[in-house]
Design an enzyme around this catalytic site. Structure first.
Site, PDB file in Angstrom:
ATOM      1  N   ARG A  79      -7.616   5.405   3.553  1.00 22.54           N
ATOM      2  CA  ARG A  79      -7.945   7.151   3.871  1.00 22.54           C
ATOM      3  C   ARG A  79      -9.078   7.360   2.593  1.00 22.54           C
ATOM      4  NH1 ARG A  79      -5.552  11.239   5.687  1.00 22.54           N
ATOM      5  NH2 ARG A  79      -3.634  10.165   6.259  1.00 22.54           N
TER       6      ARG A  79
ATOM      7  N   LYS B 105      -4.661   0.716   6.916  1.00 19.96           N
ATOM      8  CA  LYS B 105      -5.338   2.073   6.922  1.00 19.96           C
ATOM      9  C   LYS B 105      -5.720   2.354   5.569  1.00 19.96           C
ATOM     10  CE  LYS B 105      -2.782   5.703   6.578  1.00 19.96           C
ATOM     11  NZ  LYS B 105      -1.935   6.969   7.242  1.00 19.96           N
TER      12      LYS B 105
END
Length: 283
Positions: free
Chosen positions: A187, A185
């Site tokens: 961000r 991930k």
């Protein structure tokens, strides 16, 4: 004596039942100018009060401080504060000069009215250092195995990033079988999250996506979309703290989630299990 905040009334009742302690009578009032007052009826032989209050709003923070002060005023010798969900707990550092470390500010305020603090799976473990009283962390992820279907097909327990893989392992271990993996991930902002599929084979498998908190739902919904594109069977979401800010719930439903299971650290319609047993053990 268990003293529940407004946002933790079901958990307070569950904890009272689990421990055999009295559930306190608490009154919540609002004055014409908008100010609040929380008051507690305390028995003469009460020597310890356990205040259970998720601080999901600014008002809940004020209410918690009032509950702590109320039991002290009533003559209780020992106050234990259970924070099932700690608001501002993710703001553990200042990103720019002049910004507050909000987790530190609220931790210091809470510390003034208690002898001990218990946190449930804080997003940032470092927040424990901000309290001026002993602070213990309780892990509740294993409780999320209870509501899962007993007949998951070749289950895969998947965390949205490497940092949450321990939570996925806890749920898998409590469930009794299955594999564990995680997404990569990145961000870019509070709402812009890029998800890179993991290498785990998901086709035809039931997948349980596990995280500590669902806030905006962006990460979870994108994860569900990736799994759907890779022909996963059913996709379940299991989270400790169902914050569900703004339209988070709609995002998950539109992404095609099969079911959502959460604990009662934040009481929502998806609450499927209680953290009362692990909190009772910590007390």
């Amino acid at each position: 004596m268990i003293v529940p905040g407004t946002a933790s009334q079901a958990l307070g009742a569950a904890l009272a039942a689990e421990t055999g302690h009295e559930l306190a009578a608490v009154d919540y009032e609002r004055f014409p100018d908008g100010e609040r007052m929380a008051s507690v009826t305390v028995g003469d032989d009460t020597d310890r009060a356990v205040v259970v209050a998720s601080t999901t709003t600014d008002a809940a923070h004020v209410e918690l401080l009032q509950l702590q002060d109320a039991v002290r005023e009533a003559g209780v010798d020992e106050v234990v504060t259970v924070l099932p969900y700690m608001g501002y707990g993710r703001q553990e550092r200042a990103f720019e000069a002049g910004q507050p470390v909000s987790a530190r500010a609220v931790a210091r305020a809470i510390s003034t009215g208690t002898d001990r603090v218990i946190l449930i799976d804080p997003h940032e473990a470092s927040v424990t250092d901000f309290f001026d009283v002993p602070c213990d962390v309780v892990g509740a992820a294993a409780r999320l195995a209870d509501p899962l279907p007993a007949d998951l097909t070749d289950p895969l327990f998947l965390s949205p990033d490497a940092g949450a893989i321990g939570l996925a392992e806890s749920v898998r271990d409590a469930y009794g079988g299955g594999a564990v993996d995680f997404f990569e991930k990145v961000r870019h902002s509070g709402t812009d999250v890029e998800i890179t599929p993991s290498d785990a084979a998901v086709e035809g498998r039931d997948v349980v996506v596990v995280d500590d908190i669902v806030a905006t739902g962006s990460t979870m919904s994108e994860s569900i979309g990736v799994l759907d594109a890779r022909a996963a069977a059913d996709v379940y979401v299991a989270c400790v703290h169902p914050l569900f800010a703004r339209n988070a719930r709609t995002k998950l439903e539109r992404a095609g989630v099969t079911a959502i299971y959460a604990t009662d650290t934040i009481e929502r319609d998806v609450t499927a299990t209680s953290v009362a047993p692990v909190v009772a053990d910590a007390l």
